[in-house]
Design a protein around this motif. Structure first.
Motif, mmCIF file in Angstrom:
data_model
loop_
_atom_site.group_PDB
_atom_site.id
_atom_site.type_symbol
_atom_site.label_atom_id
_atom_site.label_comp_id
_atom_site.label_asym_id
_atom_site.label_seq_id
_atom_site.Cartn_x
_atom_site.Cartn_y
_atom_site.Cartn_z
ATOM 1 N N SER A 1 -8.035 3.820 -90.501
ATOM 2 C CA SER A 1 -8.492 5.155 -90.908
ATOM 3 C C SER A 1 -9.045 5.930 -89.715
ATOM 4 C CB SER A 1 -9.549 5.051 -92.014
ATOM 5 O OG SER A 1 -10.709 4.373 -91.561
ATOM 6 N N SER A 2 -9.790 5.236 -88.844
ATOM 7 C CA SER A 2 -10.332 5.925 -87.666
ATOM 8 C C SER A 2 -9.215 6.332 -86.704
ATOM 9 C CB SER A 2 -11.361 5.044 -86.953
ATOM 10 O OG SER A 2 -10.776 3.851 -86.486
ATOM 11 N N THR B 1 -12.530 13.044 -92.323
ATOM 12 C CA THR B 1 -13.683 12.262 -91.856
ATOM 13 C C THR B 1 -14.606 11.852 -92.996
ATOM 14 O OG1 THR B 1 -15.053 14.222 -91.434
ATOM 15 C CG2 THR B 1 -13.660 13.431 -89.614
ATOM 16 N N PHE B 2 -14.331 12.331 -94.203
ATOM 17 C CA PHE B 2 -15.174 12.002 -95.349
ATOM 18 C C PHE B 2 -14.594 10.812 -96.119
ATOM 19 C CE2 PHE B 2 -16.238 16.368 -94.396
ATOM 20 C CZ PHE B 2 -17.616 16.418 -94.611
ATOM 21 N N LYS B 3 -15.456 10.127 -96.883
ATOM 22 C CA LYS B 3 -15.003 9.053 -97.758
ATOM 23 C C LYS B 3 -14.242 9.666 -98.927
ATOM 24 C CE LYS B 3 -18.744 5.823 -96.647
ATOM 25 N NZ LYS B 3 -19.861 5.025 -97.151
ATOM 26 N N LEU C 1 -12.131 7.871 -94.487
ATOM 27 C CA LEU C 1 -12.680 7.226 -93.298
ATOM 28 C C LEU C 1 -13.806 6.276 -93.695
ATOM 29 C CD1 LEU C 1 -12.673 7.083 -90.185
ATOM 30 C CD2 LEU C 1 -14.399 8.879 -90.188
ATOM 31 N N THR C 2 -13.671 5.025 -93.304
ATOM 32 C CA THR C 2 -14.695 4.025 -93.623
ATOM 33 C C THR C 2 -15.117 3.287 -92.362
ATOM 34 O OG1 THR C 2 -13.004 2.355 -94.123
ATOM 35 C CG2 THR C 2 -13.827 3.673 -95.963
ATOM 36 N N GLU C 3 -16.336 2.747 -92.378
ATOM 37 C CA GLU C 3 -16.857 1.980 -91.250
ATOM 38 C C GLU C 3 -16.864 0.494 -91.581
ATOM 39 O OE1 GLU C 3 -20.307 3.595 -88.962
ATOM 40 O OE2 GLU C 3 -20.522 4.858 -90.747
ATOM 41 N N ARG C 4 -16.720 -0.342 -90.554
ATOM 42 C CA ARG C 4 -16.857 -1.775 -90.742
ATOM 43 C C ARG C 4 -18.327 -2.102 -90.968
ATOM 44 N NH1 ARG C 4 -14.959 -6.445 -86.397
ATOM 45 N NH2 ARG C 4 -15.274 -8.234 -87.769
ATOM 46 N N LYS C 5 -18.581 -2.867 -92.008
ATOM 47 C CA LYS C 5 -19.970 -3.144 -92.373
ATOM 48 C C LYS C 5 -20.598 -4.220 -91.497
ATOM 49 C CE LYS C 5 -19.366 -1.847 -97.224
ATOM 50 N NZ LYS C 5 -19.635 -0.468 -96.903
ATOM 51 N N THR C 6 -19.809 -5.192 -91.030
ATOM 52 C CA THR C 6 -20.358 -6.260 -90.193
ATOM 53 C C THR C 6 -19.999 -6.013 -88.761
ATOM 54 O OG1 THR C 6 -18.372 -7.582 -90.577
ATOM 55 C CG2 THR C 6 -20.249 -7.974 -92.032
ATOM 56 N N PRO C 7 -20.906 -6.262 -87.818
ATOM 57 C CA PRO C 7 -20.614 -6.050 -86.402
ATOM 58 C C PRO C 7 -19.558 -7.011 -85.913
ATOM 59 C CG PRO C 7 -22.700 -7.197 -86.645
ATOM 60 C CD PRO C 7 -22.257 -6.837 -88.024
ATOM 61 N N ILE D 1 -20.249 9.715 -86.997
ATOM 62 C CA ILE D 1 -19.402 10.462 -87.932
ATOM 63 C C ILE D 1 -20.000 11.826 -88.252
ATOM 64 C CG2 ILE D 1 -18.401 10.468 -90.246
ATOM 65 C CD1 ILE D 1 -18.188 7.499 -90.154
ATOM 66 N N VAL D 2 -21.286 11.866 -88.576
ATOM 67 C CA VAL D 2 -21.933 13.141 -88.909
ATOM 68 C C VAL D 2 -21.872 14.089 -87.716
ATOM 69 C CG1 VAL D 2 -24.132 14.244 -89.514
ATOM 70 C CG2 VAL D 2 -23.445 12.116 -90.636
ATOM 71 N N LEU D 3 -22.103 13.559 -86.524
ATOM 72 C CA LEU D 3 -22.046 14.391 -85.322
ATOM 73 C C LEU D 3 -20.641 14.948 -85.106
ATOM 74 C CD1 LEU D 3 -23.797 15.424 -83.023
ATOM 75 C CD2 LEU D 3 -23.197 13.380 -81.713
ATOM 76 N N ALA D 4 -19.632 14.133 -85.374
ATOM 77 C CA ALA D 4 -18.244 14.592 -85.252
ATOM 78 C C ALA D 4 -17.945 15.696 -86.267
ATOM 79 C CB ALA D 4 -17.284 13.426 -85.444
ATOM 80 N N ARG D 5 -18.474 15.561 -87.481
ATOM 81 C CA ARG D 5 -18.246 16.595 -88.494
ATOM 82 C C ARG D 5 -18.876 17.924 -88.082
ATOM 83 N NH1 ARG D 5 -20.079 12.594 -93.319
ATOM 84 N NH2 ARG D 5 -18.123 11.411 -93.544
#
Length: 482
Positions: A276-277, A466-468, A471-477, A344-348
């Motif tokens: 997605s990214s 860029t919204f759900k 676009l999703t983030e990986r929850k675990t590092p 993400i918010v900064l990119a938006r």
């Protein structure tokens, strides 16, 4: 005594002798990773990758005109778009391969090969005397320049996680500076006999090859970087993961970590946070490369075709100012702002603010003198900063979405997809600019207004993505494989 006796065992468990990746991890463990040298290495390598991409844009209009291939003046922009797209087409076809090589043999060999290819083929491009020769040189340069993907992975691996934003912002800053300083360099140094007759004489080599000087300067800088890369630290581990898995089992590693270490063949295409990214980045990439080319072509176009009638020096001045602003923001401000807002918010926010700025550009043809200068400088500086904010945020998401053993290929997939999209950008942008200049008196979106409106449509689409749930983030590092 027991504590002392355990120390060698811990050393053996985590750090392998003669493994460059382990040496980097040890430096991170000892908090010796955040050094000027590491930041500078990333900066100069990425800069050398990006300088040749856009350095031709200010003089490409005149170069294609000298090739005498365009039937009318309006057609020049279309042919210029094909030359600009040739690089991206070559890179799209080989980026995954270079990512695989980087994951197999290391980041450093791919970086050195890419830099040497810039030295050779960027020089040859400056000596081109016809359209097809120029297209071929750009295509080969793009195919052999596999720098960006491995360096995106490298910037995540050379620093501890708390400095990942700095690493990715350094990549984005160097990339952005190259994309604006490159055209500035091209604008200042192209056609030197006309600009600097006291230094470059008529009927000399520089008169026969009026676009060679900026290419030679970029190639000379790149050659110096190629030599310095001999001392570039390698981040890839050269020991077998199976050995580490046995050690992990012997030392009681939990089942979740063992499973993570064994899952080397996990499909990246099913990794939605990564994909997605990448997709969002690709849509923004179409916009960014099209804007870079369209701005240069539009600004040097005559007033009767809706342009600003700038000289290449004028374009160079605007882009040089943008480059300085990008350096200041990305290296001095971005990390602090990103900690507050998140990538993400900064990119938006950057995407939303870009839209009115972009649509204001064609109205600036009604201005002149100081008013025009202050308006165009302000708009282009802000626009280029916003481009880098968006790119940096998406770089961070992409590298967090995968573990180290997949990072080279993951970035290779990203660069391939992005390059394929950037094939569309210059070719499509050049064609639409040509079409718009043939409809200067249309009642709806006349002339360049149409081009900048089209760019905003792409920007708006990317912004929505860029919204759900898209676009999703990986929850675990992500974890390193030791």
């Amino acid at each position: 005594m027991g504590d002392f006796g355990d120390q060698p065992l811990l050393k053996k468990q985590y750090y392998h002798e003669n493994c460059p990746g382990c040496k980097v991890d040890e430096a991170k463990e000892l908090k010796k990773d955040f050094t000027f040298r590491n930041v500078f290495n990333i900066w100069i390598v990425v800069l050398c990758s990006s300088l040749p991409i856009a350095s031709l844009f200010p003089y490409l209009y005149f170069m294609v005109k000298d090739f005498n291939i365009a039937e009318t003046e309006e057609d020049i922009s279309s042919y210029a778009g094909y030359v600009g797209s040739a690089y991206m087409l070559g890179r799209a076809l080989t980026s995954i391969l270079w990512g695989m090589v980087a994951d197999r043999y290391g980041r450093k060999p791919v970086v050195i090969i890419g830099i040497i290819s810039v030295v050779i083929f960027n020089t040859l491009f400056g000596l081109c005397t016809n359209f097809w020769m120029a297209v071929i040189m750009r295509f080969v340069l793009g195919g052999l320049n596999g720098l960006l993907g491995p360096m995106k992975a490298y910037s995540s691996e050379i620093f501890r996680e708390e400095y990942h934003a700095l690493g990715q912002s350094t990549v984005a800053a160097a990339w952005g500076v190259g994309l604006v300083f490159g055209p500035a360099l091209g604008g200042y140094l192209a056609q030197p006999v006309q600009k600097y007759p006291n230094i470059f004489s008529k009927d000399s080599f520089w008169d026969k090859f009026p676009y060679a000087l900026p290419c030679f300067i970029v190639s000379a800088m790149t050659l110096a970087v190629a030599i310095s890369c001999i001392w570039l630290p390698e981040t890839l581990h050269n020991h077998k993961v199976s050995t580490d898995k046995i050690e992990a089992l012997e030392n009681g590693t939990n089942e979740a970590d063992k499973k993570k270490m064994i899952e080397k063949n996990e499909s990246l295409l099913r990794n939605w946070p990564l994909m997605s990214s990448i997709i969002v980045y690709c849509v923004f990439a179409i916009h960014d490369i099209a804007f870079s080319e369209i701005f240069s072509l539009w600004s040097v176009s005559p007033r009767r075709l809706g342009g600003l009638n700038f000289a290449t020096n004028d374009v160079g001045n605007v882009l040089a100012a943008s480059g300085i602003a990008i350096i200041i923001f990305q290296l001095g401000i971005y990390q602090s702002v990103q900690k507050i807002c998140g990538p993400i918010v900064l990119a938006r926010i950057a995407g939303v603010l870009s839209i009115p700025i972009l649509q204001s550009l064609p109205f600036m043809t009604m201005l002149s003198g100081f008013t025009l200068n202050i308006s165009i400088y302000s708009a282009v500086i802000l626009k280029n900063i916003f481009i880098e904010i968006i790119s940096t945020g998406l770089f961070i998401l992409q590298n967090k979405a995968v573990d180290q053993h997949q990072r080279g290929v993951a970035n290779g997939i990203c660069i391939t997809a992005m390059s394929a999209c950037k094939v569309i950008g210059p070719a499509g942008g050049g064609a639409i600019l040509t079409w718009s200049q043939k409809r200067m008196h249309a009642s709806f979106l006349p002339g360049p207004h149409l081009v900048f409106f089209g760019l905003n449509v792409i920007e708006g689409l990317a912004l929505l993505m860029t919204f759900k749930p898209f676009l999703t983030e990986r929850k675990t590092p992500s974890k390193q494989l030791y």
